[in-house]
Design an enzyme around this catalytic site. Sequence first.
Site, PDB file in Angstrom:
ATOM      1  N   ASP A 132       0.906  -1.338  -0.026  1.00 45.54           N
ATOM      2  CA  ASP A 132      -0.082   0.035   0.073  1.00 45.54           C
ATOM      3  C   ASP A 132       0.733   1.237  -0.052  1.00 45.54           C
ATOM      4  OD1 ASP A 132       0.875  -0.144   2.666  1.00 45.54           O
ATOM      5  OD2 ASP A 132      -0.874  -0.028   3.572  1.00 45.54           O
ATOM      6  N   GLU A 133       2.100   1.159   0.377  1.00 48.99           N
ATOM      7  CA  GLU A 133       2.981   2.406   0.239  1.00 48.99           C
ATOM      8  C   GLU A 133       3.294   3.058  -0.902  1.00 48.99           C
ATOM      9  OE1 GLU A 133       6.649   2.304   2.588  1.00 48.99           O
ATOM     10  OE2 GLU A 133       5.695   0.732   4.192  1.00 48.99           O
TER      11      GLU A 133
HETATM   12  O1  DAU Z   1       2.693  -0.916   4.452  1.00 49.38           O
HETATM   13  C1  DAU Z   1       3.201  -2.063   3.968  1.00 49.38           C
HETATM   14  C2  DAU Z   1       4.833  -1.838   4.405  1.00 49.38           C
HETATM   15  O2  DAU Z   1       4.855  -2.076   5.811  1.00 49.38           O
HETATM   16  C3  DAU Z   1       5.428  -3.041   3.570  1.00 49.38           C
HETATM   17  O3  DAU Z   1       5.305  -2.739   2.238  1.00 49.38           O
HETATM   18  C4  DAU Z   1       7.191  -2.876   4.053  1.00 49.38           C
HETATM   19  O4  DAU Z   1       7.944  -3.947   3.564  1.00 49.38           O
HETATM   20  C5  DAU Z   1       7.040  -3.255   5.557  1.00 49.38           C
HETATM   21  O5  DAU Z   1       8.473  -2.902   5.908  1.00 49.38           O
HETATM   22  C6  DAU Z   1       6.055  -2.032   5.882  1.00 49.38           C
HETATM   23  O6  DAU Z   1       6.595  -0.908   6.129  1.00 49.38           O
HETATM   24  P1  DAU Z   1       6.686   0.049   7.343  1.00 49.38           P
HETATM   25  O7  DAU Z   1       7.745   1.288   7.401  1.00 49.38           O
HETATM   26  O8  DAU Z   1       5.235   0.565   7.705  1.00 49.38           O
HETATM   27  O9  DAU Z   1       6.969  -0.975   8.783  1.00 49.38           O
HETATM   28  P2  DAU Z   1       7.789  -0.778   9.929  1.00 49.38           P
HETATM   29  O10 DAU Z   1       7.834  -2.154  10.781  1.00 49.38           O
HETATM   30  O11 DAU Z   1       9.421  -0.483   9.486  1.00 49.38           O
HETATM   31  O12 DAU Z   1       7.445   0.540  10.532  1.00 49.38           O
HETATM   32  C7  DAU Z   1       6.179   0.593  10.993  1.00 49.38           C
HETATM   33  C8  DAU Z   1       5.875   1.725  11.815  1.00 49.38           C
HETATM   34  O13 DAU Z   1       6.810   1.847  12.901  1.00 49.38           O
HETATM   35  C9  DAU Z   1       6.315   3.051  11.030  1.00 49.38           C
HETATM   36  O14 DAU Z   1       5.719   4.102  11.247  1.00 49.38           O
HETATM   37  C10 DAU Z   1       7.706   3.360  11.590  1.00 49.38           C
HETATM   38  C11 DAU Z   1       7.651   3.072  12.913  1.00 49.38           C
HETATM   39  N1  DAU Z   1       8.801   2.364  13.673  1.00 49.38           N
HETATM   40  C12 DAU Z   1       9.690   1.541  12.997  1.00 49.38           C
HETATM   41  C13 DAU Z   1      10.822   0.919  13.635  1.00 49.38           C
HETATM   42  C14 DAU Z   1      11.579  -0.106  12.830  1.00 49.38           C
HETATM   43  C15 DAU Z   1       9.324   2.928  14.830  1.00 49.38           C
HETATM   44  O15 DAU Z   1       8.553   3.843  15.350  1.00 49.38           O
HETATM   45  N2  DAU Z   1      10.361   2.360  15.428  1.00 49.38           N
HETATM   46  C16 DAU Z   1      11.270   1.378  14.771  1.00 49.38           C
HETATM   47  O16 DAU Z   1      12.375   1.135  15.213  1.00 49.38           O
END
Ligand code: DAU
Length: 350
Positions: A132-133
């Site tokens: 969805d990104e």
């Molecule tokens: O929306 C679908 C996407 O979701 C997928 O296409 C990607 O492959 C997948 O990695 C994921 O992306 P996000 O960037 O949303 O996921 P992430 O788990 O990295 O981060 C989720 C949220 O949490 C985002 O707003 C950033 C925040 N975050 C992330 C990390 C790793 C934090 O606050 N602290 C962190 O250490």
Amino acid sequence: MKKILVTGGAGFIGSHLVRLLVKKYPDTLFVNLDLLTYAGNLANLTDIQDYPNYEFVKGDIVDEEFIMATFDAYQFDGVIHLAAESHVDRSIASPKEFIMTNIVGTVNLLNAARFYWKDKYEGKRFYHVSTDEVYGSLGDEGKFMETTPYDPRSPYSASKASSDHLVRAYHHTYGLPVVISNCSNNYGPNQFPEKLIPLIINNIRHSKPLPVYGQGTNIRDWLYVEDHAKAIDLIYEKGVDGETYNIGGNNERQNIDIVKTLCRIIDRQLGRPEGESEKLITYVKDRAGHDLRYAIDATKIYENLGWQPEVQFNDGFEKTVAWYLENEKWLDEVTSGNYLKYYEKMYRDR
Ligand code: DAU
Ligand code: NAD
């Protein structure tokens, strides 16, 4: 015997999908092609590794000759393409691998399918798994629909958007029978602990600071990984050529709520005093270009194919936490070595 190539089947979503498909369709051979990067792990698939309708092939989708040779050897009837560089923070630190794997790798697979199917597309299908990104970032209102204009904002989402466009272009230009799905954030067992949920679980386990980007008010729409795998199966079987399907959990949460919920569940599951883990929450420098909110309108897949999420968030979350706490060996293995270097580099200056 029908033969289907699944790329990226040793990763988080891919391993759940391959397990479902191998068990559900014993008369189809599933070939899992995966480079086993840091994110790919055959330990995710030990329970099905000896199934007669499952084979693993190690290789790189960026390697054109290897991809052509693999298609030549197997003469696949279908492709379900998940292999990708998938982590936004890594794409910000180093975009080039994302261009190579997510764009060039996808084109290599499209070219191989086109070449070996020789315009005889009866019974053939190329399924591209996307995110969805690609639609960008929402404000307080609205949801992403299949018709929402693309507006990718990170190198990761730009590379996925590019690959989506190429897949559609191969459909319109060459008639390749393609389907695409764009899904929201997945959670569940076997997710590499660079992503928010397993990273926080692992840090709580070690009583390490819990890094929350910015104010923690960004919103994601969370879906249990097995529900995503079921949607992919359904779209592969029943989706219409050339169509796109949005998949989402109808389950929006602020990041800080996700982190606090994890603290509560883990304190309870580990018998720690209430509130102990929340003390570890640390607000850190925000992600560059951090998308504020994602939310999916999944009406189309519900109305056309009858899919909706089955796992309620509370149940899925409890199950997920329990899995990581019961599989400490898995977590310890993937968080040693290079992970420590990655963590130091990403979080040192935050
Ligand atoms: O929306 C679908 C996407 O979701 C997928 O296409 C990607 O492959 C997948 O990695 C994921 O992306 P996000 O960037 O949303 O996921 P992430 O788990 O990295 O981060 C989720 C949220 O949490 C985002 O707003 C950033 C925040 N975050 C992330 C990390 C790793 C934090 O606050 N602290 C962190 O250490
Ligand atoms: P992941 O990072 O856990 O797994 C990716 C897999 O691809 C790994 O097994 C890795 O070894 C393999 N791979 C990477 N580069 C490769 C290459 N050059 N050749 C062959 N294999 C390679 O990713 P994931 O979270 O399971 O995501 C899978 C797919 O779903 C991706 O296309 C991603 O964009 C998409 N997606 C993910 C989410 C999510 O929340 N995780 C949501 C929507 C869509």
